[in-house]
Design an enzyme around this catalytic site. Structure first.
Site, PDB file in Angstrom:
ATOM      1  N   HIS A   1      50.975 -18.205   7.405  1.00 18.44           N
ATOM      2  CA  HIS A   1      50.158 -19.250   6.788  1.00 18.44           C
ATOM      3  C   HIS A   1      50.550 -19.568   5.350  1.00 18.44           C
ATOM      4  O   HIS A   1      50.050 -20.536   4.771  1.00 18.44           O
ATOM      5  CB  HIS A   1      48.670 -18.872   6.851  1.00 18.44           C
TER       6      HIS A   1
ATOM      7  N   ASP B   1      40.365 -20.512  10.399  1.00 14.71           N
ATOM      8  CA  ASP B   1      40.948 -19.207  10.085  1.00 14.71           C
ATOM      9  C   ASP B   1      39.887 -18.118  10.187  1.00 14.71           C
ATOM     10  O   ASP B   1      38.730 -18.333   9.802  1.00 14.71           O
ATOM     11  CB  ASP B   1      41.501 -19.218   8.651  1.00 14.71           C
TER      12      ASP B   1
ATOM     13  N   ASP C   1      42.085 -16.409   3.234  1.00 13.84           N
ATOM     14  CA  ASP C   1      43.377 -16.711   2.596  1.00 13.84           C
ATOM     15  C   ASP C   1      43.191 -17.140   1.149  1.00 13.84           C
ATOM     16  O   ASP C   1      43.915 -18.002   0.644  1.00 13.84           O
ATOM     17  CB  ASP C   1      44.141 -17.791   3.377  1.00 13.84           C
TER      18      ASP C   1
ATOM     19  N   HIS D   1      50.718 -14.567   2.608  1.00 11.44           N
ATOM     20  CA  HIS D   1      49.992 -15.354   3.613  1.00 11.44           C
ATOM     21  C   HIS D   1      48.476 -15.208   3.462  1.00 11.44           C
ATOM     22  O   HIS D   1      47.722 -15.951   4.096  1.00 11.44           O
ATOM     23  CB  HIS D   1      50.449 -15.022   5.044  1.00 11.44           C
TER      24      HIS D   1
ATOM     25  N   ASP E   1      44.544 -17.253  14.689  1.00 15.14           N
ATOM     26  CA  ASP E   1      43.653 -16.098  14.709  1.00 15.14           C
ATOM     27  C   ASP E   1      42.193 -16.489  14.497  1.00 15.14           C
ATOM     28  O   ASP E   1      41.295 -15.650  14.593  1.00 15.14           O
ATOM     29  CB  ASP E   1      44.102 -15.000  13.739  1.00 15.14           C
TER      30      ASP E   1
ATOM     31  N   GLU F   1      50.828 -18.711  12.523  1.00 16.61           N
ATOM     32  CA  GLU F   1      50.536 -17.300  12.793  1.00 16.61           C
ATOM     33  C   GLU F   1      50.601 -16.911  14.270  1.00 16.61           C
ATOM     34  O   GLU F   1      50.009 -15.921  14.687  1.00 16.61           O
ATOM     35  CB  GLU F   1      49.171 -16.894  12.202  1.00 16.61           C
TER      36      GLU F   1
END
Length: 309
Positions: free
Chosen positions: A104, A131, A135, A148, A238, A281
């Site tokens: 990512h 997500d 992040d 990431h 994910d 990812e």
């Protein structure tokens, strides 16, 4: 006399970078999407598809990670600058970029390119980001130094100067008030303050459980359309429950369900304002019969307007 609408066009851009991640393997993500017949699936919608191939990326075995708080900074920044330029050029040509990751961290390049395209037109972009993780780390809060885990913060104006400068203008790539992140369920303790600081609309799995996907998406879309000319959609696979998407580097149980995720894509498609997309990812090493990449292709089709009827 009726005016014929121009045919929608997408350009696939591979960004096979895995230097930002803790596990190897997501560099094979672009190939996994192609094996999952991404071209044919999108063409079946009546959309023109071209594939620009993959941007060259270094592999970890040939590089020194350098600063343990910002591992592989030089290599990741270089890849993101190249990706920024490719994305801007693609959008300037009236083509929707579909970026295939890779980890990512590539979002810093994709979104810098999107923001630059709109900035030149004196317009702004909105962001909807899916997500399990925020992040939103910086080199000061990250427990791993893996980049990431930092791109959302960088895109909204927080982080290391070398990463912020991927965007060649002052200020954030995207304003927090025009951005939303959906599906959160694994956020580092020190990272939580950063989520608040960047001002993004943060929707956790509890929000989805209590309000349902429709209500959450209505709120997210309202933010992303707030004075903007288009929406960038960033999808970390994910975000989806590992039962549906097992082939990801950092799976987290209790994620978004199959139909919920399709509903989110369909609602975004209904806005007719999706300007750019990235899917990241996917780790084929950890997958089952390419299940996760196949799901990513399905989600992309829904996002590009595929309907049940």
């Amino acid at each position: 006399m009726s005016v014929q609408k121009s045919k929608k066009r997408i350009r696939i851009i591979g960004a096979p970078l895995d230097l930002g991640a803790g596990h190897r393997g997501v560099d094979m993500g672009p190939s996994a999407f192609r094996v999952a017949e991404i071209h044919n699936a999108v063409r079946a919608l009546g959309i023109e598809v071209e594939d620009s191939g993959d941007i060259e990326a270094h592999v970890a075995e040939t590089r020194d990670p350098g600063n343990p708080r910002l591992k592989y900074l030089k290599e990741i920044r270089a890849m993101c600058v190249t990706l920024r330029n490719v994305v801007t050029k693609t959008m300037d040509e009236g083509i929707i970029p579909v970026v295939l990751g890779g980890d990512h961290s590539i979002a810093m390049g994709t979104i810098a390119g999107v923001a630059r395209h709109f900035r030149r037109r004196k317009e702004k972009a909105g962001l909807v980001w899916f997500d399990a993780h925020a992040d939103a780390n910086t080199e000061h809060t990250s427990p791993t130094g893996n980049i990431h885990g930092m791109p959302m913060a960088v895109c909204l104006g927080l982080g290391a100067k070398d990463l912020l400068s991927i965007y060649d203008a002052k200020g954030p790539m995207i304003d927090g008030e025009r951005a939303a992140i959906i599906g959160l369920r694994s956020v580092d303790i020190k990272e939580r303050a950063n989520v608040s600081l960047v001002g993004i609309g943060a929707f956790t799995m509890r929000h989805l459980d209590e309000r349902g996907m429709r209500s959450v998406m209505e709120a997210a879309i309202q933010r992303a359309l707030n004075g903007t000319a288009g929406i960038h959609v960033s999808i970390d696979l994910d975000a989806v429950d590992p039962e549906e998407a097992p082939g990801v580097g950092t799976p987290s149980p209790g994620g978004i369900g199959y139909r919920e995720m399709h509903l989110a894509m369909e609602m975004l498609a209904d806005t007719n304002r999706v300007a750019s997309v990235e899917l990241v990812e996917v780790n084929p090493v950890l997958d089952r019969a390419n299940q996760t990449a196949k799901l990513g292709v399905e989600l992309l089709c829904s996002l590009l307007g595929k309907k049940i009827l």
